[in-house]
Structure formats: C-alpha cells, structure tokens
Design a protein around this motif. Structure first.
Motif, short mmCIF file in Angstrom:
data_model
loop_
_atom_site.label_atom_id
_atom_site.label_comp_id
_atom_site.label_asym_id
_atom_site.label_seq_id
_atom_site.Cartn_x
_atom_site.Cartn_y
_atom_site.Cartn_z
N ALA A 199 -12.02 -58.17 -26.22
CA ALA A 199 -11.75 -56.73 -26.12
C ALA A 199 -12.56 -55.92 -27.12
O ALA A 199 -12.68 -54.70 -26.99
CB ALA A 199 -10.27 -56.48 -26.32
N TYR A 200 -13.10 -56.58 -28.14
CA TYR A 200 -13.90 -55.87 -29.14
C TYR A 200 -15.39 -56.01 -28.87
O TYR A 200 -16.22 -55.58 -29.66
CB TYR A 200 -13.56 -56.40 -30.54
CG TYR A 200 -12.08 -56.29 -30.83
CD1 TYR A 200 -11.52 -55.06 -31.17
CD2 TYR A 200 -11.25 -57.41 -30.72
CE1 TYR A 200 -10.16 -54.96 -31.41
CE2 TYR A 200 -9.89 -57.30 -30.96
CZ TYR A 200 -9.35 -56.07 -31.30
OH TYR A 200 -8.02 -55.96 -31.52
N GLN A 234 6.33 -51.57 -22.34
CA GLN A 234 4.94 -51.36 -21.89
C GLN A 234 3.94 -52.02 -22.82
O GLN A 234 4.13 -52.05 -24.03
CB GLN A 234 4.65 -49.87 -21.83
CG GLN A 234 5.29 -49.21 -20.63
CD GLN A 234 4.56 -47.94 -20.22
OE1 GLN A 234 3.52 -47.60 -20.75
NE2 GLN A 234 5.11 -47.24 -19.25
N LYS A 235 2.90 -52.51 -22.19
CA LYS A 235 1.76 -53.04 -22.96
C LYS A 235 0.49 -52.50 -22.35
O LYS A 235 0.38 -52.37 -21.13
CB LYS A 235 1.74 -54.57 -22.87
CG LYS A 235 2.74 -55.27 -23.76
CD LYS A 235 2.56 -56.78 -23.65
CE LYS A 235 3.67 -57.49 -24.39
NZ LYS A 235 3.68 -58.92 -24.08
N GLN A 236 -0.44 -52.20 -23.20
CA GLN A 236 -1.72 -51.73 -22.70
C GLN A 236 -2.81 -52.75 -23.00
O GLN A 236 -2.93 -53.23 -24.13
CB GLN A 236 -2.09 -50.39 -23.34
CG GLN A 236 -3.39 -49.83 -22.79
CD GLN A 236 -3.69 -48.43 -23.31
OE1 GLN A 236 -2.83 -47.76 -23.84
NE2 GLN A 236 -4.93 -48.02 -23.14
N GLY A 237 -3.56 -53.08 -21.97
CA GLY A 237 -4.66 -54.01 -22.17
C GLY A 237 -5.87 -53.28 -22.71
O GLY A 237 -5.77 -52.18 -23.23
N ALA A 238 -7.01 -53.89 -22.55
CA ALA A 238 -8.25 -53.27 -23.02
C ALA A 238 -9.13 -52.93 -21.83
O ALA A 238 -9.00 -53.53 -20.76
CB ALA A 238 -8.98 -54.22 -23.95
N SER A 260 -14.11 -59.40 -20.67
CA SER A 260 -14.48 -59.94 -19.37
C SER A 260 -15.10 -61.33 -19.50
O SER A 260 -15.69 -61.66 -20.54
CB SER A 260 -15.51 -59.01 -18.71
OG SER A 260 -16.03 -59.59 -17.55
N ASN A 261 -14.93 -62.13 -18.46
CA ASN A 261 -15.69 -63.37 -18.37
C ASN A 261 -17.15 -63.02 -18.12
O ASN A 261 -17.46 -62.00 -17.50
CB ASN A 261 -15.18 -64.25 -17.23
CG ASN A 261 -13.84 -64.87 -17.55
OD1 ASN A 261 -13.52 -65.11 -18.72
ND2 ASN A 261 -13.05 -65.12 -16.52
#
Lengths: 195, 314
Positions: free
Chosen positions: B62-63, B257-261, B298-299
């Motif tokens: 995510a970074y 709730q959770k937020q992805g990237a 991402s892959n």
C-alpha cells in the motif's frame, strides 16, 4: 470525494473532442482543371471542370488496395452509363508507396474508360482531404461539392446494398440534390507523399 | 518521489479499464481494433479468441514498496476469452467478453488449481467522431459503456485452499469511456480514457455479512503501432495506468468499517500482429506490470497472450 471529482473532470475532458464538428469540409480551392500523367494512356492530360456539363466525379484509386480494386468495374460501369449523360469521370492516384511502373501497368491492364491521373506529391489528395481508396467526390459544373464518400456501403462492390454514387448521379441527372451529401468511406488509407 | 507519483496519478486520471486495450492494424481496408470488443475498422462484426497466461512475479504494498520473487506461493492465471462485437447500425455497436479462468496456486505444502468463469462484460459503443475524410489531427472517436457482471468468484466468496477459486472481482461495475483513434497507411495511435464505478455488494460470510464498497476507478490506454511498408505485420507498444479508489468494508450488522488502500497499476506492453487474410489476424501480446516501481497495493504480473481475430467486412 476527490477521486469522484477527478474522474468527473476526466470524463468531461474525454468528451471535448466530440464537440468538434462532425463531417468534412468541401475543398477550399476548387480546381478548374486537373493536370497530370494519365496512367491509363501514359500521356499528359489536362482535364477541365467545364468538360463535365452536369458534373465531375473525382475518384481516388489505388493500384493495389483490394477495396479499390473491387470497385473498379462498378465505377467503370457508372462512367460508361453517365459520361454520355454529361458527367465527367476522373480517377486520381495519390498513393506515394505504390511504384509508378506497377501503377501504370495496373491501370493499363484495367482498361478503365476514364483517365486516372498521377497525383504527384499527393497535392490533390491534400486539396480534397481524400482519406481512403476508393474515395469519391461529385462536383457540379461550378465546382461545388455535391457528394463525397464511398462509392457504396461495402468494402467489396459485389456485397454492396446501398450505392451512394449511383444514387447521387441519378439525382443530379434528374435535377435533384443527392439524397446524401456524405457517405462512409471504406477502403485503404492513402499513403501521402511526405514532401 | 511524491512528485513523480503525483504526475503518474495525474496521468492515470487524465489519460484514465480493466481491460487491456490492444490494437492491430493493417493498411488494407483500415483494419484496426483498439479493443477486441469494439469495432473500429471497416467491419460489421468481429470475434476474438484469446488465451493468456499470467505469472505473478511480485507485489507492491500500500505504500508503493515492491517485493520481487519473495512470494512463498507461486500463482499462475490462465484465461481463455471469447470476445465479440456486432454493428447494430452504421454507428452503434454491441460487444461481449466471456472469459474462463484457470487459477493455479502452489506453496511448499500443496498446490491447487481451479477453473471457473471469470467476470463477463457487455459493451455498447457509438462512433461519435467519424473519419470520412482526411484530417491531419482529428481522430476517429467512439464512446462506450461497459457493464461488468460478477460471473467470476470473488475473494469474498472463495472456499478453495489457497484461494485458488478466485476468478473475478465480485462486483457489478459500470464504465464509461472513449476511444480516440488515428491511423495512417503505416501507423496508428489510440487513446482510451475510461472511468468506472463498482457498486457496493454484501457478501454472506461465515459469522456475519460483509458490505464491500469499491467505488470509483479509471484508466487510460495509450498505444501506437507501425506496419512496415504498409504490410501485414504490425508492431505495437502500449501503456495503461490504472487507479482504483480504496475499498471500504463494513462488518454487518455492527458496521465496523475498514478502509483499504488505493490500487495503482501501470501496464506496459508490446504486441506483434500479423494479418493472415483480410478477415483474419493473429496477435501476440506481452504485458508487464513490473517494469516500473509505480504500482501500489497490487500484485505485479507478466502476461503473455495469444489472440486470433476473425472479422466480417461491411
């Protein structure tokens, strides 16, 4: 929300080219005559707009494009029918990537009933904004553009269902405007001279 | 680096598909297709059979940190795809894309392989900018809208070991885009900006339901091609940045709730097309997501695809 606005802007920007006017413009300068080597007879020719009492049909042709080749006989048939009725037919060969000798040989062999002029440096193609072969322009005796587009609605003449040029010629012959001013051009993109 | 990412993101948004656009062209009869499910040449129908094999070679977190070759699992995704497009009128057309996906995963202990349908797509296109005369600059332009159906199995529905049965995203998605195409007798170029919205969906999980909200995304495909001497061979190159909004997940009924990237990928590829006949073309494409370190969350895959297209002329 920021991505939403970003995409909204992208969407609007993506639409801007569609604000461009559709269709094409008529030639800016109407040639009163066309000069060049006739690839059918091998002689220099001067063809005048005034020779077409009812109109002149300019067709951009190729010596190797299959779409152009497939329309030669139907175009020739139209020329044989409408030339005695006052129309002038002129073929133009503008493709710079087709060798001169091969093109001359092709048009000699094809025995078209109208001249095919070699368009040196693609000047006529640029003047008319001709895009593909075959691409046809029907002008009235003053040079005004009555119809431009394909000869018919197919790549292959035998498969055509709508005959744009024939319809236009018939209408003009009867003193009417052509039913369409413009038709889709199907064929091979003209290779213009880079000069 | 931040500036570089910003520029990349801007390009991703501005130039703005889940589908890799690819093109083939030939001077004869203006044959050219920037997307396999959109007719852009002088044809009334086309069908495309494709096979692609994709190897995951790394992962971007995510970074934006990328890790290559360290994955303990090996994953290979093969896809058989049938695409078709048909003119409904002179300017309107419809298209469909139906994939079958085979997912093969292995780790040190086990290997699993599952074959299932992938997400299918239905497409409507309209030729808004015609190219009926020559222009130095004005392109041929299409507007299109694509509906993606979650006919594949998503990660939220997976039941197979190693999640080998994941063959789709799991969401209904609607995209709007445009395709601009410019071609000469020996070259062609295209630009496909696209934006999409994936609709929220609730998945039944073992203990509670999970509401997943994917949101907006977009991509831009940009490609060029060259046919030496206007022959039957075409060489092409393309680039496609893609951005997808962070996915929100909410555990129901408590709404934790959770937020992805956000997901950012950059596909770069090259292709070679050969026109067998006026109606038939073979195309080999290579796509690499690992050429740059610009991807996030991402892959990273390398994809080799073979396509055969048959067309019916107007």
């Amino acid at each position: 929300m920021r991505p939403f606005f970003a995409f909204f802007i992208v969407f609007l920007l993506g639409l801007t080219p569609f604000l461009l006017p559709a269709g094409s413009k008529p030639p800016l300068i109407i040639p009163q005559q066309w000069t060049g080597m006739d690839l059918v007879s091998g002689k220099e020719k001067v063809l005048k707009l005034s020779q077409g009492k009812k109109g002149t049909v300019i067709t951009f042709l190729s010596a190797r494009c299959p779409c152009s080749l497939s329309h030669e006989s139907s175009l020739d048939a139209l020329a044989k029918k409408y030339t005695p009725l006052g129309f002038q037919f002129i073929g133009i060969h503008s493709n710079s990537d087709e060798k001169d000798e091969a093109s001359r040989q092709h048009f000699r062999d094809s025995q078209l009933s109208f001249p095919v002029l070699q368009d040196k440096d693609s000047k006529l193609a640029n003047l008319y904004d001709a895009y593909k072969t075959p691409h046809v322009y029907l002008q009235d005796p003053r040079g005004a553009l009555l119809f431009q587009g394909g000869i018919d609605d197919s790549n292959t003449a035998l498969r055509a269902k709508r005959f744009y040029l024939k319809e236009a010629l018939e209408a003009v012959h009867n003193g009417q405007p052509p039913p369409l001013k413009e038709g889709r051009v199907l064929g091979c993109v003209i290779q213009r001279s880079i000069k | 680096m931040k500036l570089f990412r910003f520029i990349f993101l801007f390009l991703a948004l501005f130039l703005g598909s889940g589908n890799l656009p690819f093109a083939w062209s030939s001077p004869c009869c203006a044959r050219n297709a920037a997307t396999p499910f959109l007719i852009t040449g002088d044809d009334r129908a086309q069908i495309n059979f494709g096979y692609s094999s994709s190897f995951i070679v790394g992962k971007a977190d995510a970074y934006g940190e990328t890790f290559y070759g360290a994955a303990q699992n090996s994953e290979r995704l093969e896809m058989l795809r049938l695409d078709g497009a048909l003119l409904l009128s002179d300017r309107w057309q419809a298209g469909v894309s139906l994939p079958i996906v085979r997912n093969s995963l292995a780790n040190a202990l086990a290997s699993h392989s599952v074959t299932l349908p992938g997400d299918s797509r239905f497409n409507i296109g309209y030729e808004a900018l015609t190219a009926w005369s020559y222009s130095d600059w004005k392109p041929q332009g299409f507007l299109f809208s694509t509906l993606t159906l979650p006919s594949g199995r998503s990660g939220f529905q997976s039941s197979a070991p190693l999640r080998a049965d994941v063959t789709g995203n799991g969401f209904y998605s609607l995209s709007f885009g445009s395709l601009f195409l410019k071609r000469g007798s020996q070259w062609d170029a295209y630009l496909v900006p696209e934006g999409h919205y994936s609709f929220p969906r609730t998945f039944e999980m073992a203990q509670s339901n999970l509401k997943v909200t994917p949101g907006f995304g977009g991509s831009v495909g940009l490609g060029v091609g060259f046919s030496p001497a206007g022959g039957s061979l075409r060489f092409g190159m393309r680039i496609q940045p893609r951005y997808d909004q962070p996915v929100m997940t909410a555990q129901l009924p408590n709404f934790n709730q959770k937020q992805g990237a956000a997901i950012i990928t950059l596909d770069m590829g090259m292709d070679v097309g050969y026109m067998l006949t006026r109606q038939d073309t073979l195309l080999i494409t290579y796509t690499d997501q690992a050429l740059t370190g610009l991807s996030m969350n991402s892959n990273l895959s390398r994809i080799l695809a073979f396509n055969y297209q048959h067309r019916w002329e107007r």
